[in-house]
Design a protein around this motif. Structure first.
Motif, PDB file in Angstrom:
ATOM      1  N   ALA A 171      13.127 -12.222  18.501  1.00  0.00           N
ATOM      2  CA  ALA A 171      13.310 -12.040  20.099  1.00  0.00           C
ATOM      3  C   ALA A 171      14.744 -11.315  20.155  1.00  0.00           C
ATOM      4  N   ALA A 172      15.943 -11.910  19.452  1.00  0.00           N
ATOM      5  CA  ALA A 172      16.968 -11.239  19.378  1.00  0.00           C
ATOM      6  C   ALA A 172      17.042  -9.979  18.999  1.00  0.00           C
ATOM      7  N   ALA A 173      16.577  -9.511  18.065  1.00  0.00           N
ATOM      8  CA  ALA A 173      16.304  -8.075  17.358  1.00  0.00           C
ATOM      9  C   ALA A 173      15.761  -7.186  18.357  1.00  0.00           C
ATOM     10  N   PHE A 174      14.545  -7.680  18.833  1.00  0.00           N
ATOM     11  CA  PHE A 174      13.925  -6.818  20.191  1.00  0.00           C
ATOM     12  C   PHE A 174      14.730  -6.720  21.288  1.00  0.00           C
ATOM     13  N   GLY A 175      15.440  -7.320  21.635  1.00  0.00           N
ATOM     14  CA  GLY A 175      16.401  -7.537  22.550  1.00  0.00           C
ATOM     15  C   GLY A 175      17.603  -6.194  22.330  1.00  0.00           C
ATOM     16  N   LEU A 176      18.191  -6.386  21.294  1.00  0.00           N
ATOM     17  CA  LEU A 176      19.197  -5.569  20.727  1.00  0.00           C
ATOM     18  C   LEU A 176      18.325  -4.048  20.739  1.00  0.00           C
ATOM     19  N   ALA A 177      17.115  -3.950  19.986  1.00  0.00           N
ATOM     20  CA  ALA A 177      16.587  -2.665  20.104  1.00  0.00           C
ATOM     21  C   ALA A 177      16.293  -2.139  21.619  1.00  0.00           C
ATOM     22  N   GLU A 178      15.824  -2.635  22.452  1.00  0.00           N
ATOM     23  CA  GLU A 178      15.691  -2.136  23.792  1.00  0.00           C
ATOM     24  C   GLU A 178      16.998  -1.811  24.454  1.00  0.00           C
ATOM     25  N   TRP A 179      18.109  -2.627  24.222  1.00  0.00           N
ATOM     26  CA  TRP A 179      19.393  -2.039  24.601  1.00  0.00           C
ATOM     27  C   TRP A 179      20.026  -0.808  24.014  1.00  0.00           C
ATOM     28  N   ALA A 180      19.792  -0.774  22.583  1.00  0.00           N
ATOM     29  CA  ALA A 180      20.072   0.558  21.984  1.00  0.00           C
ATOM     30  C   ALA A 180      19.195   1.717  22.475  1.00  0.00           C
ATOM     31  N   ARG A 181      17.862   1.391  22.844  1.00  0.00           N
ATOM     32  CA  ARG A 181      16.992   2.571  23.253  1.00  0.00           C
ATOM     33  C   ARG A 181      17.388   2.805  24.584  1.00  0.00           C
ATOM     34  N   SER A 182      18.333   2.274  25.345  1.00  0.00           N
ATOM     35  CA  SER A 182      18.781   2.856  26.648  1.00  0.00           C
ATOM     36  C   SER A 182      19.820   4.041  26.466  1.00  0.00           C
ATOM     37  N   PHE A 183      20.360   4.054  25.304  1.00  0.00           N
ATOM     38  CA  PHE A 183      21.474   5.324  25.181  1.00  0.00           C
ATOM     39  C   PHE A 183      21.419   6.250  24.078  1.00  0.00           C
ATOM     40  N   ILE A 184      20.913   5.521  22.848  1.00  0.00           N
ATOM     41  CA  ILE A 184      20.949   6.349  21.676  1.00  0.00           C
ATOM     42  C   ILE A 184      19.959   7.828  22.006  1.00  0.00           C
ATOM     43  N   LEU A 185      20.539   8.968  21.417  1.00  0.00           N
ATOM     44  CA  LEU A 185      19.795  10.028  21.642  1.00  0.00           C
ATOM     45  C   LEU A 185      19.535  10.320  23.091  1.00  0.00           C
ATOM     46  N   THR A 186      20.433  10.132  24.032  1.00  0.00           N
ATOM     47  CA  THR A 186      20.434  10.235  25.370  1.00  0.00           C
ATOM     48  C   THR A 186      19.721   9.048  26.239  1.00  0.00           C
ATOM     49  N   GLY A 187      18.933   8.304  25.285  1.00  0.00           N
ATOM     50  CA  GLY A 187      18.388   7.124  25.739  1.00  0.00           C
ATOM     51  C   GLY A 187      16.943   7.354  26.530  1.00  0.00           C
ATOM     52  N   PHE A 188      16.082   6.528  26.310  1.00  0.00           N
ATOM     53  CA  PHE A 188      14.673   6.369  26.947  1.00  0.00           C
ATOM     54  C   PHE A 188      14.141   5.099  26.848  1.00  0.00           C
ATOM     55  N   PRO A 189      14.545   4.205  27.810  1.00  0.00           N
ATOM     56  CA  PRO A 189      14.132   2.828  27.761  1.00  0.00           C
ATOM     57  C   PRO A 189      12.918   2.544  28.578  1.00  0.00           C
ATOM     58  N   TRP A 190      11.995   3.435  28.483  1.00  0.00           N
ATOM     59  CA  TRP A 190      10.772   3.488  29.226  1.00  0.00           C
ATOM     60  C   TRP A 190       9.961   2.340  28.388  1.00  0.00           C
ATOM     61  N   ASN A 191       9.299   1.458  29.413  1.00  0.00           N
ATOM     62  CA  ASN A 191       8.288   0.507  29.158  1.00  0.00           C
ATOM     63  C   ASN A 191       9.049  -0.606  27.847  1.00  0.00           C
TER      64      ASN A 191
END
Length: 553
Positions: free
Chosen positions: A140-160
């Motif tokens: 759970a902690a790792a997925f939360g961290l991954a979703e946060w990182a997905r919001s800004f790395i490579l301009t970010g794309f936190p879709w779904n």
């Protein structure tokens, strides 16, 4: 159940890979428009059991286990994103002769890149893996961290983000006000994965199931309490501004046809000039969220969708005059339009173009504008433009000019002192962009978009669902207008006040709900997110240390 878990744990080669992909694809059904969130209580326990068996080719060797865990997570992510965002390829069919070659990149290439985040999450969780609830906390902690990182790395794309799966309705959305979507994503993985403990000894299984029920109950109970505290904000005060949503439902091919520009523009003017209109009856499932017509009053603010104006208003005085003549006295238009900023470079006249929201008065005067800050790579601009344009590539949605990004977010203050924060298209999926600029008071968020690129696919429903969560996080009502749907007014609790369905040419008038005080300011939500991840990590590390102390690996 223990025997079944052992069979999953020991799956060999291609069967393990195929199941990982299938689990990810099934998990995509937890998102809009399906909202089959119960699937998560099946797919995530199976993912945990697959990770239990991630030992690599040399059992006991840490690097092999990490590689095996990464591979499982990456394949899970590949299935999840391929099944969840395949509809992006629809945009490439609008100009198929030029862009059809890129369909495999949209259907599999982008999912393969996004899947790296889930692969990394599973590998990170495997570092603190144990044989009980501790490993579920680690995941759970790792997925939360991954979703946060997905919001800004490579301009970010936190879709779904996974958290949206646990928030299909307003009563289940309210937890986002505590720690934001990324905290809810960690929470979602925690509760989804807890049934994996059904394969443990009887006492541990009962404890885990009880914990899952308590956590889900607390999630729902908090939503019930918060909506009761808020009251029926869908019924706004009588003197609130009347907002008109204008949804022209113009096909993307027509929007790009220069010969059809006059007809497109006239459609917008005709819809703007209609007599006061009730909002459309809400779709099934939204009945409790609907508000009636806006008391027959003429609209105070009219909103057109993204890039709806087929002319450059800074050049076209006739178009501005037509708008001014159509608007009633004291009305104001917020129009999605391309804004040109002329300039000079090396002796030749050049210009910058911005994807903007413009405020136009009854005098046909541009009274304000806000430009898009976060552009879509390969959609609105071409990364590495000098290199890629040399081989004939261009951005899909930017014609030949390309767009420039605004240096900062800008609010627009309308007649009567109402201040709005425009978010253009997918800017609404970035929680930070929905937070008012420092020190500025904002009364509402205005999200204009053109989801016509994606046709009748899950895309428009996913976009609306994610946008609604920005209202819950910030306490601001949202005025959302899409070219072909789904347009809506959303109150600060994420409830739909007025709505126009998909591919419907119509207008809807609604009183604008008042803003509400957010449960926590943005900074505190961030602190709550990191605090939650810290608690989960502490549980995982403690369990791992105890396992090692008793001879585990």
């Amino acid at each position: 159940m223990e025997h079944f878990a052992q069979r999953i744990l020991l799956l060999p080669g291609w069967r393990r890979a195929a199941l990982s992909v299938a689990l990810g694809a099934l998990t995509a059904l937890t998102q809009a428009p399906f909202h089959l969130f119960a699937i998560g209580f099946v797919t995530f326990p199976l993912l945990v059991w697959l990770l239990d068996g991630a030992v690599g080719t040399t059992p006991g060797k840490a690097s092999g286990a990490l590689r095996a865990a990464f591979r499982i997570g990456w394949l899970f992510g590949l299935g999840y994103f391929a099944a969840g965002i395949w509809w992006l390829a629809n945009a490439l069919l609008v100009e198929a002769p030029e862009f059809a070659w890129a369909i495999p990149l949209a259907v599999l290439g982008l999912p393969a890149v996004l899947a790296v985040f889930y692969g990394a999450a599973c590998a990170l969780a495997r570092l603190a893996w144990s044989d009980g609830v501790g490993r579920i906390a680690a995941l759970a902690a790792a997925f939360g961290l991954a979703e946060w990182a997905r919001s800004f790395i490579l301009t970010g794309f936190p879709w779904n983000a996974i958290g949206y799966a646990l928030m299909p309705s307003p009563v289940l959305m309210q937890s986002a006000a505590i720690g934001g979507i990324f905290a809810v994503s960690a929470f979602a993985v925690l509760v989804f994965a807890l049934p994996a403990q059904l394969a443990a000894r009887r006492g541990a299984a009962i404890t885990a199931v009880a914990l899952c029920v308590v956590l889900v109950g607390a999630h729902a109970g908090f939503g019930i309490w918060r909506l009761a505290q808020a009251g029926d904000l869908a019924v706004a005060r009588d003197d609130a501004p009347v907002i008109r949503l204008v949804q022209p439902a113009i096909a993307q091919e027509q929007k790009m046809d220069r010969e059809a520009r006059a007809a497109t523009f006239q459609t917008l003017l005709d819809l703007t000039a209609l007599d006061a209109a009730p909002d459309e009856a809400p779709a099934a499932g939204d009945q409790a969220e609907a508000q009636g017509p806006a008391s027959g009053r003429a609209p105070d603010i009219v909103v057109w969708p993204e890039t709806s104006v087929p002319y450059l208003l800074t050049r076209d005085a006739a178009a501005l005059a037509s708008i001014g003549e159509t608007l009633l006295p004291e009305q104001m238009l917020l129009a999605g339009a391309v804004r040109e900023e002329p300039g000079e470079q090396a002796g030749s006249v050049t210009g910058r173009y911005y994807n903007s929201v413009m405020a136009v008065t009854t005098g046909g005067v541009i009274a304000g504008a806000a430009d898009k800050v976060h552009l879509v790579p390969f959609g609105e601009y071409l990364p590495f433009a000098d290199l890629l344009s040399a081989i004939g590539l261009r951005a899909v949605a930017a014609a030949d000019r390309g767009y420039s990004a605004a240096p900062a977010r800008t609010t627009i203050t309308l007649q009567g002192g109402l201040t709005v924060l425009p978010l253009v298209c997918y800017e609404s999926i970035f929680p930070k962009l929905a937070v008012p600029p420092s020190g500025q008071r904002v009364d509402a968020i205005v999200n204009v978009t053109n989801d016509a690129w994606f046709g009748r696919t899950p895309g428009p429903w996913q976009h609306l669902h994610q946008t609604r969560l920005r209202a819950v996080e910030t306490g601001l009502p949202i005025i959302r207008v899409a070219n072909n749907g789904i347009s809506a007014v959303v109150d600060p609790q994420g409830r739909i006040v007025a709505r126009i369905g998909h591919d419907v040419r119509a207008v809807a008038d609604a009183l604008l709900p008042d803003a509400a005080q957010p449960l926590f300011p943005e900074r505190q939500r961030e602190i709550n997110f990191w605090l939650f991840l810290s608690i989960l990590s502490a549980i995982a590390i403690t369990a791992r240390i105890r396992l090692r102390a008793f001879g585990g690996n």
